[in-house]
Design an enzyme around this catalytic site. Structure first.
Site, short mmCIF file in Angstrom:
data_model
loop_
_atom_site.label_atom_id
_atom_site.label_comp_id
_atom_site.label_asym_id
_atom_site.label_seq_id
_atom_site.Cartn_x
_atom_site.Cartn_y
_atom_site.Cartn_z
N HIS A 77 0.27 0.70 3.50
CA HIS A 77 0.09 1.12 4.89
C HIS A 77 0.57 -0.06 5.73
CE1 HIS A 77 -3.21 3.18 2.69
NE2 HIS A 77 -3.02 4.18 3.53
N ASP B 125 -1.91 -2.83 5.81
CA ASP B 125 -2.25 -3.54 4.58
C ASP B 125 -1.51 -4.88 4.57
OD1 ASP B 125 -3.57 -1.26 3.76
OD2 ASP B 125 -1.96 -0.57 2.45
N MET C 77 7.36 3.55 -1.42
CA MET C 77 6.67 4.43 -0.46
C MET C 77 5.95 3.60 0.59
SD MET C 77 3.29 5.44 0.21
CE MET C 77 2.09 6.10 -0.92
N GLU D 273 -0.16 14.53 2.25
CA GLU D 273 -1.21 14.33 1.24
C GLU D 273 -2.49 15.03 1.67
OE1 GLU D 273 -1.90 10.24 0.11
OE2 GLU D 273 -3.87 10.75 -0.72
N LYS E 248 -6.32 16.53 1.68
CA LYS E 248 -7.66 16.12 1.24
C LYS E 248 -8.65 17.01 2.00
CE LYS E 248 -10.53 11.98 0.66
NZ LYS E 248 -10.64 10.52 0.88
N GLU F 73 -3.10 14.45 -4.69
CA GLU F 73 -3.94 13.43 -5.34
C GLU F 73 -5.00 14.11 -6.20
OE1 GLU F 73 -5.17 9.90 -3.22
OE2 GLU F 73 -7.20 10.07 -4.04
N HIS G 237 -8.51 14.44 -4.70
CA HIS G 237 -8.64 15.26 -3.50
C HIS G 237 -8.79 16.74 -3.84
CE1 HIS G 237 -6.50 11.94 -0.93
NE2 HIS G 237 -7.60 11.51 -1.53
N ASP H 107 -0.36 10.97 -6.35
CA ASP H 107 -1.43 9.96 -6.39
C ASP H 107 -2.32 10.25 -7.58
OD1 ASP H 107 -0.44 8.74 -4.16
OD2 ASP H 107 -2.17 9.14 -2.87
N ASP I 198 -15.30 10.89 -2.59
CA ASP I 198 -14.01 10.36 -3.05
C ASP I 198 -14.23 9.15 -3.94
OD1 ASP I 198 -11.38 9.69 -3.24
OD2 ASP I 198 -11.15 9.07 -1.16
N ASP J 53 -12.07 7.85 -6.51
CA ASP J 53 -10.91 7.00 -6.83
C ASP J 53 -11.05 6.26 -8.16
OD1 ASP J 53 -9.33 7.67 -4.67
OD2 ASP J 53 -9.97 5.97 -3.43
N ASP K 32 -3.42 5.76 -7.06
CA ASP K 32 -4.18 5.57 -5.83
C ASP K 32 -5.66 5.58 -6.19
OD1 ASP K 32 -5.00 5.25 -3.30
OD2 ASP K 32 -4.42 7.23 -2.56
C1 XLS Z 1 -7.44 8.40 0.76
C2 XLS Z 1 -6.02 8.55 0.50
C3 XLS Z 1 -5.16 7.38 0.94
C4 XLS Z 1 -3.72 7.80 1.00
C5 XLS Z 1 -2.81 6.86 1.70
O1 XLS Z 1 -8.27 9.10 0.20
O2 XLS Z 1 -5.85 8.82 -0.86
O3 XLS Z 1 -5.35 6.30 0.09
O4 XLS Z 1 -3.21 8.01 -0.29
O5 XLS Z 1 -3.11 6.78 3.04
MG MG Z 2 -4.06 9.06 -1.86
MG MG Z 3 -7.62 9.30 -1.92
#
Ligand code: XLS
Ligand code: MG
Ligand code: MG
Length: 388
Positions: A55, A58, A89, A182, A184, A218, A221, A246, A256, A258, A288
């Site tokens: 991002h 970041d 990306m 993406e 979610k 993802e 998600h 992702d 979430d 991850d 991710d």
């Molecule tokens: C959050 C998202 C984020 C995106 C990128 O849940 O997965 O990490 O992939 O902004």
């Molecule tokens: Mg993501």
């Molecule tokens: Mg995520």
């Protein structure tokens, strides 16, 4: 025996925000020190990753001066060229700053919507400067807790406006980006717009330049929404829209999480890797995810190693599956062929319809046949357990 050593040709990528995650959660403070972006780049290259994604913030703090931006960028570019890591990306942080607390592109406030587009153009410039060709839009704050403001229809129109604007911007600058939405379902908002893959696919069809837009699905998600991720990815592939992916893991339906790829749902991870490999997906395999909050820095690199190693092991399992005679015979028997009938159903014509209507079917016998899925599934499990 394969060595399962990750190499750049495998196209494994991580985000600065993934291995750089400091272990903060809604109830607890960070448990790890931040890692410098260049340090992350060198470490990822050492582990065999291909790329690093980011991002805007970041890398460049939101309040950095022009001079600071320049300095940070030149250090980061040096790390990239020293290590050989690429940036496939890029994306925008449209969720962290309080200005975006009620959305960015979909905010009810025109000034904030304009700021979100302004910020994204700058972030697209940054990504392009680093060589990124895929631009992700995760609608982190694009959603609502309160629907009484009746913002949903407006929000979709504003979202469309912003994406159309930014696609034109990319073309006018010659950036060559492909945009990946993406989805979610929730978190950080109570409800996020375009909550699942199917919703995003439907929305893309309403954009001015739909060919520039695809998906970045993802694992976690879709699972938060209680859906089958392999089906979601298959639908994106079928539509020619799998632009990025992702990879992580998740206990079904929870917050979430991850988790490390393959940490929780091994069969799903296997079928996903098989789908990606069999369909010759050639984009990045982006993890991710982040190390558990319990871990120190050593745990972070174990996490990163683990994601890539699990992918490679599952890829080898997929190869075995495709070569396993018994399994392939079961699949062949499952997919009953009938050349004559398929000729009739392939494409409508009056003649085909008449011929099909005149056919006699033994419905009872067709309904009696067991397709053999118990055995096929058991052999899949045994293969995964290393017993084949
Ligand atoms: C959050 C998202 C984020 C995106 C990128 O849940 O997965 O990490 O992939 O902004
Ligand atoms: Mg993501
Ligand atoms: Mg995520």
């Amino acid at each position: 025996m394969p060595d399962y050593i990750p190499k750049p040709e495998h196209k494994f990528t991580f985000g600065l925000w993934t291995v750089g995650n400091v272990g903060r959660d809604p109830f607890g403070h960070p448990t790890r020190e931040p890692l410098a972006p260049e340090y992350i780049v060198y470490k990822l290259a050492e582990l065999g990753a291909w790329g690093v994604n980011l991002h805007d913030n970041d890398l460049i703090p939101i309040n950095a001066t022009v001079a600071e931006r320049k300095k940070i960028l030149s250090r980061f570019k040096k790390a990239l060229s020293d290590s050989g890591l690429v940036v496939p990306m890029a994306t925008t942080n449209l969720f962290g700053d309080p200005v975006f607390k009620d959305g960015a592109f979909t905010n009810a406030n025109a000034k904030i919507r304009a700021y979100a587009i302004h910020k994204t153009m700058h972030a697209m410039d940054l990504g392009a400067e680093l060589g990124a060709k895929i631009y992700v839009f995760w609608g982190g704050r694009e959603g609502a807790e309160v629907d009484a403001g009746m913002n949903t229809l407006d929000a979709l129109a504003y979202y469309r406006e912003a994406l159309n604007f930014l696609a034109e911007y990319s073309e006018s600058q010659g950036y060559g980006y492909r945009f990946a939405l993406e989805p979610k379902p929730n978190e950080p908002r109570g409800d996020i717009y375009l909550p699942v893959v199917g919703a995003a696919l439907g929305f893309i069809a309403t954009l001015d330049k739909p060919h520039l837009f695809g998906l970045n699905p993802e694992v976690a998600h879709e699972m938060m929404a209680g859906l089958n991720f392999v089906h979601a990815v298959a639908q994106a592939i079928d539509a020619g829209k799998l632009f990025h992916i992702d990879l992580n893991d998740q206990k079904m339906g929870r917050f979430d999480q991850d988790l490390r790829f393959g940490a929780e749902n091994l069969k799903l991870a296997f079928l996903l890797v098989k789908l990606l490999e069999d369909s010759k997906y050639d984009g990045p395999r982006h993890f991710d995810a982040h190390a558990l909050r319990t871990e120190d820095e050593a745990g972070v690199w174990e996490f990163a190693r683990g994601c890539m190693r699990t992918y490679l092991i599952l890829r080898e399992k997929a190869r075995q599956f495709n070569q396993d005679k018994e399994i392939q015979a079961l699949i062949k028997a499952y997919k009953v062929q009938d050349a004559e009938l398929s000729k009739l159903t392939k494409k409508f014509s009056k003649k085909n319809a008449e011929a099909l209507k005149a056919k006699k079917f033994n419905r009872v016998a067709l309904g009696e046949r067991g397709p053999g899925l118990e055995k096929l599934d058991q052999l899949t499990v045994e293969l995964l357990l290393g017993e084949r």
